[in-house]
Design a protein around this motif. Structure first.
Motif, PDB file in Angstrom:
ATOM      1  N   TRP A 124       0.818  -1.212   0.000  1.00 28.71           N
ATOM      2  CA  TRP A 124       0.000   0.000   0.000  1.00 28.71           C
ATOM      3  C   TRP A 124       0.851   1.261   0.000  1.00 28.71           C
ATOM      4  O   TRP A 124       0.434   2.290  -0.544  1.00 28.71           O
ATOM      5  CB  TRP A 124      -0.979  -0.013   1.166  1.00 28.71           C
ATOM      6  N   ASP A 128      -0.464   3.323  -3.151  1.00 29.21           N
ATOM      7  CA  ASP A 128      -1.109   4.597  -2.820  1.00 29.21           C
ATOM      8  C   ASP A 128      -0.117   5.751  -2.900  1.00 29.21           C
ATOM      9  O   ASP A 128      -0.449   6.883  -2.534  1.00 29.21           O
ATOM     10  CB  ASP A 128      -1.722   4.538  -1.416  1.00 29.21           C
ATOM     11  N   ARG A 276     -10.048  -4.153   0.709  1.00 31.21           N
ATOM     12  CA  ARG A 276      -8.688  -4.500   1.142  1.00 31.21           C
ATOM     13  C   ARG A 276      -8.713  -5.177   2.513  1.00 31.21           C
ATOM     14  O   ARG A 276      -8.025  -6.185   2.738  1.00 31.21           O
ATOM     15  CB  ARG A 276      -7.816  -3.246   1.216  1.00 31.21           C
TER      16      ARG A 276
END
Length: 338
Positions: A124, A128, A276
């Protein structure tokens, strides 16, 4: 062999959940915009459960102006068929694995590089952050765009109906199905396996008829599509992390007023984070459930597989294909690979 009963309750056990919205509209009311969202996952997979929640919220927040209908389980075609449909605008939105999107956008497979991520924290941070932004920008150079945060497919593991995969050398000559994804085909060829690209909607029968001995997928896919019925063992290789982008046809996206676009992205982002959490929770519970159904689990030394891959040209070849700039985004999170 017992069959796993995957209801919404046990699929989302241990994960933060929200109630499904039931949006009732007046008889005869019609949305100003009627779009489709296609997925390849079973209806019980968290992707579809959370997507439906997002679509219900989108209809409510838009005051009924935008209605997006969900078509799960490749109802509208195989993954490669649907990729062509969303490119042409026949389908407005499509949830596609990053590994398969690489057929059309090579940079999409950067995060699928073998053994690049140790855990979800690394995933992540990358997806992200700068790596995800880089991939988004590459997708946006095509007739497609991404309309939300990346969703989770999970870390992929190898299952087999014949030999147990305990060490890298066990893959030599092993007939394994891979998706039509260059990165995964390349990875298993590096291990001298017989990698056979097969569309997902043909996978169960290919395993059942022994066209291939094994396959590789996250545990949630192995469970929701009952692949454990035609496999004997699962080796926890975690060789690749894979995600899903919700892709939009640019023309269809641009037809929506800005306010509706913001609602779509906001609600899909919310469901992406929920999904997620769902997949992470499932990963912690499915080993026991699948074991009860007769699937034998094999713990492996992932470092041994990564070291074996480093002795091949795999990392050097992909660094050359992606280029220095793209590879730098990956190694900023994965550490030195090539």
């Amino acid at each position: 062999m017992s069959r796993i009963r995957l209801s919404r309750r046990n699929l989302l056990a241990g994960a933060a959940s929200i109630p499904l919205f039931s949006i009732l509209t007046k008889p005869g009311s019609a949305a100003e915009f009627s779009y489709k969202l296609a997925t390849g996952q079973d209806p019980t997979h968290p992707v579809n459960l959370r997507a439906q929640e997002a679509l219900d919220r989108i209809r409510e927040a838009s005051g009924g102006r935008l209605e997006i209908k969900l078509f799960p389980a490749n109802q509208l075609g195989s993954d490669t068929d649907l990729l062509n449909q969303v490119r042409s605008g026949g389908v407005e939105f499509f949830n596609l694995a990053t590994s398969i999107l690489a057929i059309f956008v090579p940079a999409a497979s950067l995060p699928n590089t073998g053994f690049a991520f140790q855990d979800y924290a690394a995933v992540w941070a990358a997806m992200d952050g700068d790596l995800g932004n880089y991939v988004r920008a590459e997708i946006a150079k095509t007739p497609l765009l991404t309309v939300s945060k990346v969703w989770d497919n999970g870390f992929r593991h190898i299952t087999s109906s014949t030999r147990e995969i305990r060490a890298p050398e066990d893959l030599k000559g092993f007939r394994i199905r891979v998706p039509p994804a260059p990165m995964l085909t390349s990875l298993f060829k590096g291990f001298e396996a017989g990698a056979a690209p097969i569309n997902f909607n043909e996978l169960y029968s290919a395993l059942q008829t022994k066209v291939v001995e094994g396959q590789e997928n996250p545990l949630a896919i192995t469970a929701t599509t009952r692949l454990y019925e035609v496999q004997k063992s699962c080796s926890l290789t975690g060789h690749v992390w894979d995600g899903y982008w919700i892709l939009g046809n640019k023309r269809a996206w641009q037809r929506l007023p800005e306010g509706l676009r913001q609602i779509v992205s906001r609600e899909l982002d919310r469901s992406a984070l929920d999904e997620r959490n769902d997949v992470a929770a499932l990963t912690n519970t499915l080993r026991a459930k699948l074991s009860e159904s007769g699937l034998n689990f094999v713990d492996v030394d992932r470092a041994a597989f990564r070291d074996a891959l480093r002795k091949t040209s795999f990392y050097r070849d992909w660094k050359d294909k992606f280029g220095e700039a793209a590879w730098a985004h990956l190694e900023a999170v994965s550490g030195k690979l090539a």
